[in-house]
Design a protein around this motif. Structure first.
Motif, PDB file in Angstrom:
ATOM      1  N   ALA A  68      29.185 -85.032  76.040  1.00  0.00           N
ATOM      2  CA  ALA A  68      28.504 -86.002  75.185  1.00  0.00           C
ATOM      3  C   ALA A  68      27.186 -85.415  74.698  1.00  0.00           C
ATOM      4  CB  ALA A  68      28.259 -87.282  75.963  1.00  0.00           C
ATOM      5  N   LYS A  69      26.934 -85.559  73.397  1.00  0.00           N
ATOM      6  CA  LYS A  69      25.672 -85.096  72.815  1.00  0.00           C
ATOM      7  C   LYS A  69      24.775 -86.262  72.427  1.00  0.00           C
ATOM      8  CE  LYS A  69      27.424 -80.828  70.757  1.00  0.00           C
ATOM      9  NZ  LYS A  69      27.628 -80.108  69.498  1.00  0.00           N
ATOM     10  N   TYR A  70      25.394 -87.403  72.132  1.00  0.00           N
ATOM     11  CA  TYR A  70      24.647 -88.557  71.655  1.00  0.00           C
ATOM     12  C   TYR A  70      25.001 -89.782  72.490  1.00  0.00           C
ATOM     13  CZ  TYR A  70      24.378 -85.413  67.680  1.00  0.00           C
ATOM     14  OH  TYR A  70      24.183 -84.308  66.884  1.00  0.00           O
ATOM     15  N   ALA A  71      24.030 -90.665  72.668  1.00  0.00           N
ATOM     16  CA  ALA A  71      24.253 -91.903  73.416  1.00  0.00           C
ATOM     17  C   ALA A  71      23.766 -93.088  72.601  1.00  0.00           C
ATOM     18  CB  ALA A  71      23.531 -91.854  74.751  1.00  0.00           C
ATOM     19  N   ASN A  72      24.463 -94.174  72.724  1.00  0.00           N
ATOM     20  CA  ASN A  72      24.104 -95.417  72.054  1.00  0.00           C
ATOM     21  C   ASN A  72      22.842 -95.966  72.723  1.00  0.00           C
ATOM     22  OD1 ASN A  72      23.948 -97.983  71.006  1.00  0.00           O
ATOM     23  ND2 ASN A  72      26.103 -98.479  71.375  1.00  0.00           N
ATOM     24  N   PRO A  73      21.775 -96.194  71.967  1.00  0.00           N
ATOM     25  CA  PRO A  73      20.550 -96.708  72.583  1.00  0.00           C
ATOM     26  C   PRO A  73      20.727 -98.094  73.207  1.00  0.00           C
ATOM     27  CG  PRO A  73      20.254 -96.391  70.208  1.00  0.00           C
ATOM     28  CD  PRO A  73      21.632 -95.956  70.548  1.00  0.00           C
ATOM     29  N   MET A  94      21.599 -94.567  62.425  1.00  0.00           N
ATOM     30  CA  MET A  94      21.104 -93.677  61.375  1.00  0.00           C
ATOM     31  C   MET A  94      20.583 -94.512  60.193  1.00  0.00           C
ATOM     32  SD  MET A  94      21.449 -90.754  62.735  1.00  0.00           S
ATOM     33  CE  MET A  94      21.209 -89.559  61.467  1.00  0.00           C
ATOM     34  N   LYS A  95      21.302 -95.583  59.830  1.00  0.00           N
ATOM     35  CA  LYS A  95      20.866 -96.455  58.740  1.00  0.00           C
ATOM     36  C   LYS A  95      19.579 -97.199  59.101  1.00  0.00           C
ATOM     37  CE  LYS A  95      25.426 -97.279  56.796  1.00  0.00           C
ATOM     38  NZ  LYS A  95      26.527 -98.243  56.658  1.00  0.00           N
ATOM     39  N   ALA A  96      19.397 -97.444  60.393  1.00  0.00           N
ATOM     40  CA  ALA A  96      18.207 -98.153  60.859  1.00  0.00           C
ATOM     41  C   ALA A  96      16.990 -97.233  60.939  1.00  0.00           C
ATOM     42  CB  ALA A  96      18.468 -98.791  62.219  1.00  0.00           C
ATOM     43  N   GLY A  97      17.157 -95.970  60.582  1.00  0.00           N
ATOM     44  CA  GLY A  97      16.023 -95.058  60.533  1.00  0.00           C
ATOM     45  C   GLY A  97      15.913 -94.109  61.716  1.00  0.00           C
ATOM     46  N   LYS A  98      16.857 -94.141  62.627  1.00  0.00           N
ATOM     47  CA  LYS A  98      16.813 -93.210  63.763  1.00  0.00           C
ATOM     48  C   LYS A  98      17.290 -91.843  63.290  1.00  0.00           C
ATOM     49  CE  LYS A  98      16.733 -96.304  67.443  1.00  0.00           C
ATOM     50  NZ  LYS A  98      15.825 -96.285  68.500  1.00  0.00           N
ATOM     51  N   SER A  99      16.873 -90.813  64.006  1.00  0.00           N
ATOM     52  CA  SER A  99      17.341 -89.464  63.697  1.00  0.00           C
ATOM     53  C   SER A  99      18.369 -89.062  64.755  1.00  0.00           C
ATOM     54  CB  SER A  99      16.183 -88.476  63.692  1.00  0.00           C
ATOM     55  OG  SER A  99      15.704 -88.289  65.012  1.00  0.00           O
TER      56      SER A  99
END
Length: 105
Positions: A68-73, A94-99
């Motif tokens: 896993a490289k990414y996790a749901n906040p 990503m749409k909410a402005g996170k990178s």
């Protein structure tokens, strides 16, 4: 093969025997194929080869699951490896402005 005195069996015992015979018949060919394959693999090993080498069939290796490289906040147990289709939570973040770096594990 032992002789079975069918007349001395109860209906329940006869039905159990019938079920066993039906299973044995259904799996007979599979068992024979498995035995034949084992014999062929053993003979190939004795000769210093694998069965795949002798038949020219390519061996398909399964790829290990990607880390896993990414996790749901919102739910850290919900992860994504970065392969395949982007999960909905990733696209929404990503749409909410996170990178991408904000979502990295």
């Amino acid at each position: 093969m032992p002789d079975i005195e069918l007349d001395s069996l109860s209906l329940k015992e006869l039905k159990a025997l019938q079920a066993q015979v039906a299973r044995a018949i259904a799996t007979y060919e599979d068992r024979r194929k498995k035995d034949a394959l084992s014999e062929l693999e053993e003979k190939a090993r004795e000769l210093g080869f694998t069965l795949a080498e002798l038949t020219g069939v390519a061996v398909h290796r399964k790829r290990a699951p990607a880390e896993a490289k990414y996790a749901n906040p919102a739910n850290p147990a919900d992860t994504w490896s970065g392969r395949g289709r982007k999960p909905r939570w990733f696209e929404e973040a990503m749409k909410a402005g996170k990178s991408e770096d904000d979502l990295r594990v």
